[in-house]
Scaffold this motif. Structure first.
Motif, short mmCIF file in Angstrom:
data_model
loop_
_atom_site.label_atom_id
_atom_site.label_comp_id
_atom_site.label_asym_id
_atom_site.label_seq_id
_atom_site.Cartn_x
_atom_site.Cartn_y
_atom_site.Cartn_z
N VAL A 10 0.87 -1.17 0.00
CA VAL A 10 0.00 0.00 0.00
C VAL A 10 0.91 1.23 0.00
O VAL A 10 2.01 1.19 0.59
CB VAL A 10 -0.95 0.00 1.22
CG1 VAL A 10 -0.19 0.03 2.54
CG2 VAL A 10 -1.97 1.11 1.15
N TYR A 11 0.50 2.28 -0.68
CA TYR A 11 1.32 3.49 -0.70
C TYR A 11 1.33 4.15 0.68
O TYR A 11 0.30 4.22 1.35
CB TYR A 11 0.82 4.48 -1.76
CG TYR A 11 0.84 3.92 -3.15
CD1 TYR A 11 1.98 3.30 -3.66
CD2 TYR A 11 -0.28 4.00 -3.97
CE1 TYR A 11 2.01 2.79 -4.95
CE2 TYR A 11 -0.26 3.49 -5.26
CZ TYR A 11 0.88 2.89 -5.74
OH TYR A 11 0.90 2.37 -7.02
N LYS A 12 2.52 4.60 1.09
CA LYS A 12 2.73 5.13 2.44
C LYS A 12 1.69 6.16 2.85
O LYS A 12 1.16 6.13 3.95
CB LYS A 12 4.13 5.72 2.57
CG LYS A 12 4.46 6.19 3.98
CD LYS A 12 5.90 6.55 4.15
CE LYS A 12 6.84 5.39 4.10
NZ LYS A 12 6.64 4.32 5.08
N GLN A 13 1.35 7.08 1.98
CA GLN A 13 0.41 8.15 2.32
C GLN A 13 -1.03 7.65 2.41
O GLN A 13 -1.92 8.42 2.78
CB GLN A 13 0.53 9.31 1.33
CG GLN A 13 0.06 8.99 -0.08
CD GLN A 13 1.13 8.38 -0.98
OE1 GLN A 13 2.07 7.74 -0.51
NE2 GLN A 13 0.98 8.55 -2.28
N HIS A 14 -1.26 6.37 2.12
CA HIS A 14 -2.64 5.85 2.09
C HIS A 14 -2.92 4.75 3.11
O HIS A 14 -3.92 4.03 2.98
CB HIS A 14 -2.99 5.36 0.69
CG HIS A 14 -3.04 6.46 -0.32
ND1 HIS A 14 -3.92 7.51 -0.23
CD2 HIS A 14 -2.30 6.67 -1.44
CE1 HIS A 14 -3.74 8.32 -1.26
NE2 HIS A 14 -2.74 7.85 -1.99
N HIS A 15 -2.08 4.61 4.11
CA HIS A 15 -2.32 3.57 5.12
C HIS A 15 -3.71 3.71 5.75
O HIS A 15 -4.44 2.72 5.86
CB HIS A 15 -1.26 3.64 6.23
CG HIS A 15 0.10 3.23 5.78
ND1 HIS A 15 1.15 3.12 6.67
CD2 HIS A 15 0.62 2.90 4.56
CE1 HIS A 15 2.24 2.75 6.03
NE2 HIS A 15 1.94 2.62 4.74
N GLU A 16 -4.05 4.90 6.18
CA GLU A 16 -5.35 5.09 6.85
C GLU A 16 -6.52 4.91 5.89
O GLU A 16 -7.55 4.37 6.26
CB GLU A 16 -5.41 6.45 7.54
CG GLU A 16 -4.59 6.52 8.81
CD GLU A 16 -4.89 5.39 9.79
OE1 GLU A 16 -6.08 5.13 10.07
OE2 GLU A 16 -3.93 4.75 10.25
N GLU A 17 -6.35 5.35 4.66
CA GLU A 17 -7.41 5.16 3.67
C GLU A 17 -7.63 3.69 3.38
O GLU A 17 -8.77 3.23 3.22
CB GLU A 17 -7.09 5.92 2.38
CG GLU A 17 -8.16 5.81 1.31
CD GLU A 17 -9.51 6.39 1.69
OE1 GLU A 17 -10.51 5.99 1.06
OE2 GLU A 17 -9.58 7.24 2.61
N TYR A 18 -6.55 2.92 3.32
CA TYR A 18 -6.66 1.47 3.11
C TYR A 18 -7.48 0.84 4.24
O TYR A 18 -8.39 0.07 4.01
CB TYR A 18 -5.27 0.84 3.02
CG TYR A 18 -5.30 -0.63 2.68
CD1 TYR A 18 -5.28 -1.04 1.36
CD2 TYR A 18 -5.38 -1.59 3.67
CE1 TYR A 18 -5.32 -2.39 1.03
CE2 TYR A 18 -5.43 -2.94 3.36
CZ TYR A 18 -5.40 -3.33 2.04
OH TYR A 18 -5.46 -4.67 1.72
N ARG A 19 -7.15 1.22 5.46
CA ARG A 19 -7.88 0.70 6.62
C ARG A 19 -9.36 1.12 6.55
O ARG A 19 -10.25 0.30 6.77
CB ARG A 19 -7.27 1.22 7.92
CG ARG A 19 -8.00 0.74 9.17
CD ARG A 19 -7.45 1.38 10.44
NE ARG A 19 -6.03 1.18 10.59
CZ ARG A 19 -5.48 0.12 11.18
NH1 ARG A 19 -6.24 -0.84 11.66
NH2 ARG A 19 -4.17 0.02 11.29
N LYS A 20 -9.61 2.39 6.24
CA LYS A 20 -10.98 2.90 6.16
C LYS A 20 -11.80 2.12 5.14
O LYS A 20 -12.94 1.73 5.42
CB LYS A 20 -10.95 4.39 5.81
CG LYS A 20 -12.31 5.03 5.67
CD LYS A 20 -12.17 6.50 5.27
CE LYS A 20 -13.49 7.19 5.08
NZ LYS A 20 -14.19 6.78 3.88
N ARG A 21 -11.23 1.91 3.97
CA ARG A 21 -11.98 1.20 2.92
C ARG A 21 -12.31 -0.23 3.35
O ARG A 21 -13.38 -0.75 3.01
CB ARG A 21 -11.20 1.22 1.61
CG ARG A 21 -11.13 2.61 1.01
CD ARG A 21 -10.44 2.62 -0.33
NE ARG A 21 -10.20 3.99 -0.76
CZ ARG A 21 -9.72 4.32 -1.95
NH1 ARG A 21 -9.43 3.38 -2.84
NH2 ARG A 21 -9.52 5.58 -2.26
#
Length: 105
Positions: A10-21
């Motif tokens: 996962v791209y570093k800046q998108h860790h939280e977005e990955y979790r959210k989705r």
């Protein structure tokens, strides 16, 4: 029961977005996974390397393989392609990991 493991990025800046989705996983995606023999599915994040470790148990390899051909799976891949490493068909770049040790009763 068949145990499977793989790694993705996962791209570093998108860790939280990955979790959210994944916290908001679509009901039809959840249904498709169950219909294709998934008994358990967990994904872990190593934030230092941006690696995702996926672990799942399935009923049948052929049934599981057919999940990739469903419309909802392809829709999910398209939804996730902006936040993780993907192949030209939008599927996650993933490496299966062989099991080398297991302690069980």
């Amino acid at each position: 029961m068949i145990r499977k493991a793989s790694v993705m990025k996962v791209y570093k800046q998108h860790h939280e977005e990955y979790r959210k989705r994944h916290d908001e996983l679509w009901p039809e995606m959840k249904d498709m996974l169950k219909e294709h023999g998934v008994l358990e599915y967990s994904i872990f994040l190593d934030a230092e390397t941006d690696s995702l470790f996926a672990y799942l148990t399935i009923k049948d390899e052929e049934l599981w393989a057919r999940s990739a051909d469903t419309d909802i799976c392809r829709k999910w891949w398209a939804y996730m392609k902006d936040i993780m490493e993907t192949n030209p068909d939008d599927s996650p770049i993933s490496r299966e990991l062989p099991e080398v040790f297991r302690l069980a009763d």
